[in-house]
Design an enzyme around this catalytic site. Structure first.
Site, PDB file in Angstrom:
ATOM      1  N   HIS A 125      22.278 -89.398  16.544  1.00 10.06           N
ATOM      2  CA  HIS A 125      21.711 -89.487  15.185  1.00 10.06           C
ATOM      3  C   HIS A 125      22.710 -89.060  14.104  1.00 10.06           C
ATOM      4  CE1 HIS A 125      17.796 -90.404  16.780  1.00 10.06           C
ATOM      5  NE2 HIS A 125      17.664 -89.246  17.386  1.00 10.06           N
ATOM      6  N   ASP A 162      18.440 -93.661  25.274  1.00  9.47           N
ATOM      7  CA  ASP A 162      17.572 -92.624  24.711  1.00  9.47           C
ATOM      8  C   ASP A 162      16.349 -93.312  24.079  1.00  9.47           C
ATOM      9  OD1 ASP A 162      17.945 -89.507  23.566  1.00  9.47           O
ATOM     10  OD2 ASP A 162      16.691 -90.783  22.292  1.00  9.47           O
ATOM     11  N   HIS A 164      14.901 -92.703  21.404  1.00 10.37           N
ATOM     12  CA  HIS A 164      15.040 -92.841  19.950  1.00 10.37           C
ATOM     13  C   HIS A 164      16.219 -93.766  19.626  1.00 10.37           C
ATOM     14  CE1 HIS A 164      13.198 -88.812  20.651  1.00 10.37           C
ATOM     15  NE2 HIS A 164      12.399 -89.243  19.687  1.00 10.37           N
ATOM     16  N   ASP A 245      14.563 -88.970  27.363  1.00 12.43           N
ATOM     17  CA  ASP A 245      13.265 -88.724  26.719  1.00 12.43           C
ATOM     18  C   ASP A 245      12.337 -89.936  26.742  1.00 12.43           C
ATOM     19  OD1 ASP A 245      15.079 -89.890  25.015  1.00 12.43           O
ATOM     20  OD2 ASP A 245      14.902 -88.395  23.424  1.00 12.43           O
TER      21      ASP A 245
HETATM   22 ZN   LIG Z   1      15.934 -88.980  21.826  1.00 10.73          ZN
END
Ligand SMILES: [Zn+2]
Length: 309
Positions: A125, A162, A164, A245
């Protein structure tokens, strides 16, 4: 050949405060488990110190200076609403970057065939000039730039599994001809980006948004699209933004993957990597917030790195 396992004790001093999901125990459970398993095909290494000018290829100088001055002498500081640092975070943050450098050097020098970097803080991120979502420096992006600048590679693929979207990595490489960024992620969800329409200047961004509740079968079917794109691109090196995740037990997202699915996707990726880049794969930890799921999933991920290398 063997598999490299790059990690550092400094991650134990990156304290994010009580109740924070990106906690010290994440790397501790991974490492304690792998040490207990004592697989002789793993080569354990600590991250090397690296030339800090490498950070400047990925991040703005002002941001690097800001981060360097932000580490508190005691207590905690905030880099954004959920990215927290403590005195020990300075060394951990640099070691997370140093890990991917060490892993890449080890693969390029044929010390090991592929590698997994068990690090904190995660990176995907983090943008050119901002910390975000537990991430400070974009570890995998520094790795891709290092392959281009040090080893003169022209085709790097980053696969981000991931749950996200890796908005920071996408932004950094949005106008890059040399880096293909592929992400599977829950959508709509944090951080909000990751639509199919975000394609990059050179059609070098490939987003595969998937709904909450995505099952193992649905996910692995979607992962075939990732592999198809890798076949088209023919990378010289594959980097994995390895978040765990998407596991059904993860508290931060709503995919339904089982631990074994991470073995399966790693196996499929490695088998393909042999055809295009001589099996050169470096994987670096991103998310994964249920400790038991993270321990199981990383064990299976590393097993696949060993078995199919
Ligand atoms: Zn994540």
């Amino acid at each position: 050949m063997k598999t490299g396992l790059i990690t550092s004790d400094t991650y134990q001093s990156h304290n994010t405060g009580d109740g924070h999901p990106e906690k010290i125990d994440r790397v501790t459970v991974i490492i304690d488990n792998l040490k207990k398993l004592n697989n002789k095909n793993l080569i354990w290494k600590k991250p090397t110190k690296f030339d800090k000018s490498l950070l400047k290829i990925t991040h703005n100088s002002d941001y690097i200076n800001f981060v360097a001055k932000s580490f508190p002498e005691k207590g905690l500081s905030f880099l954004d609403g959920d990215t927290i640092i403590s005195p020990g975070s300075k060394d951990a943050t640099l070691d997370a970057v140093g890990s991917i450098i060490t892993a890449i050097d080890g693969v390029q020098n044929k010390e090991f065939k592929n590698a997994f970097c068990a690090v904190r803080p995660p990176g995907h991120h983090a943008g050119k000039n901002k910390a975000m979502g537990f991430c400070i420096y974009n570890n995998v992006a520094v790795g891709a730039h290092y392959l281009i600048n040090k080893y003169n590679l022209n085709k790097i693929a980053i696969i981000d599994f991931d749950v996200h979207h890796g908005n920071g990595t996408q932004d950094i490489f949005y106008n890059s001809e040399k880096v293909l960024y592929i992400s599977t992620h829950q959508f709509p969800y944090y951080p909000g980006s990751g639509t199919e329409q975000e394609k990059g200047k050179y059609n070098n961004i490939f987003n595969i948004p998937l709904p909450a509740g995505t099952t193992s079968e649905e996910y692995l079917n979607a992962y075939e699209l990732v592999l198809e794109r890798i076949k088209e691109f023919k990378p010289e090196f594959i980097l994995l933004s390895a978040g765990f995740d998407a596991h059904k037990d993860d508290p931060l997202a709503q995919f339904q993957l089982k631990s074994q699915d991470f073995y399966e996707l790693t196996k499929r990726t490695l088998e393909l990597s042999k055809l295009y880049c001589n099996g050169k794969v470096v994987s670096i930890l991103e998310g994964g917030y249920d400790l038991l799921a993270l321990q199981e999933s990383t064990e299976l991920h590393v097993n696949a790195l060993i078995e199919f290398n």
